[in-house]
Design a protein around this motif. Structure first.
Motif, PDB file in Angstrom:
ATOM      1  N   LEU A 141      37.740  29.100  45.370  1.00 48.74           N
ATOM      2  CA  LEU A 141      37.682  30.558  45.357  1.00 48.74           C
ATOM      3  C   LEU A 141      36.959  31.074  44.124  1.00 48.74           C
ATOM      4  CD1 LEU A 141      41.306  31.413  46.554  1.00 48.74           C
ATOM      5  CD2 LEU A 141      39.225  31.121  47.925  1.00 48.74           C
TER       6      LEU A 141
ATOM      7  N   GLN B  61      38.122  37.411  46.218  1.00 51.79           N
ATOM      8  CA  GLN B  61      37.990  36.048  46.723  1.00 51.79           C
ATOM      9  C   GLN B  61      38.580  35.908  48.122  1.00 51.79           C
ATOM     10  OE1 GLN B  61      40.111  34.421  43.418  1.00 51.79           O
ATOM     11  NE2 GLN B  61      38.266  33.845  42.285  1.00 51.79           N
TER      12      GLN B  61
ATOM     13  N   ASP C 264      31.591  28.782  43.396  1.00 54.29           N
ATOM     14  CA  ASP C 264      32.425  29.655  44.212  1.00 54.29           C
ATOM     15  C   ASP C 264      31.997  29.569  45.685  1.00 54.29           C
ATOM     16  OD1 ASP C 264      33.040  30.345  41.623  1.00 54.29           O
ATOM     17  OD2 ASP C 264      33.142  32.496  42.009  1.00 54.29           O
TER      18      ASP C 264
END
Length: 253
Positions: free
Chosen positions: A6, A58, A247
């Protein structure tokens, strides 16, 4: 088991207004790092480790619609500040969200989010089921999770092993006893803050040395600061079986 990163940055590694460093100016999506957190899907369980300030962003980015447990590594704000946003999962799932943390982390959460733990419940606030963990294995759903205690300057922090996957963030040192819990992992995720010496985080060279010692099939580095430099430049410094996480990266184990 599916693992989604995340976030892979730190409070010194996320985009900063007015910053002219090469990371902030980079057009490479892998350099857009939010605060460190992972999502694990295993069996019927959806588990998130840490909810930093970027938690809501996220969750929306990855379209996560179910949360069976939130597990905290430690109490620093870049890992806990987003806990308020679990209220959306309360609304969707119509139940308390189990939160797993060691005693000192629970005490910090109760100070930072006093309204959640108040005897007088305001409508719509997050609803949690606090579960204290110690340095012994515990179970979420049908999955055993093994804590791994590391040291973050003088603060004890938990990493975790789930089957052949080990996740460690905010570590500077790890005792030989705790290293035994890591050995045999196929996938190892560890923090690597920057190239220069740091009192509470492993440097790039320290992380590489630990990765070689643990000898996992693949190691990913996370919790990266601006000082590490861009993904493209840093990955050229790494041995073949070590990569920089980013990410949104997803891996199957």
């Amino acid at each position: 088991m599916k693992v989604t990163f995340l976030g892979t940055g730190t409070s010194q590694g996320v985009p900063v207004i007015g910053c002219a460093c090469e990371v902030c100016r980079s057009l490479d999506f892998r350099d857009k790092r939010l605060r460190t957190s992972i999502h694990i899907e295993i069996g019927d369980s959806s588990i998130i480790f840490d909810s930093g300030p970027d938690f809501r962003q996220q969750i929306l980015r990855e379209n996560i619609t179910c949360l069976d447990a939130l597990v905290f590594t430690h109490e620093h704000k870049d890992h806990t500040a987003g806990m308020d946003d679990i209220r959306s999962f309360n609304f969707l799932q119509k139940k308390d969200i189990p939160v797993y943390a060691r005693k000192n982390v629970i005490e910090q959460l109760k100070r930072e989010f006093a309204y959640i733990f108040s005897e007088t419940k305001y409508p719509g606030i997050p609803s949690v089921d606090i579960k204290e963990i110690k340095n012994t294995p515990f179970v979420i759903g049908k999955t055993e999770i093994i804590p791994i205690e590391v040291t973050h300057f003088k603060l004890p922090v938990f990493g975790f092993r789930i089957k052949d996957f080990t996740y460690i963030t905010d570590a500077k040192t790890i005792s030989d006893t705790e290293k035994e819990k890591i050995k045999g992992s196929k996938i190892l995720v560890i923090n690597a803050l920057q190239k220069e010496e740091h009192p509470s985080h492993m440097t790039l060279n320290e992380a590489i040395a630990l990765a070689k010692e643990m000898n996992a099939d693949k190691t990913y580095f996370t919790h990266l600061s601006h000082k590490m430099g861009t993904h493209k430049k840093t990955e050229k410094l790494l041995p073949e079986n070590i990569e920089i996480a980013y990410d949104g990266l997803k891996i199957e184990i």
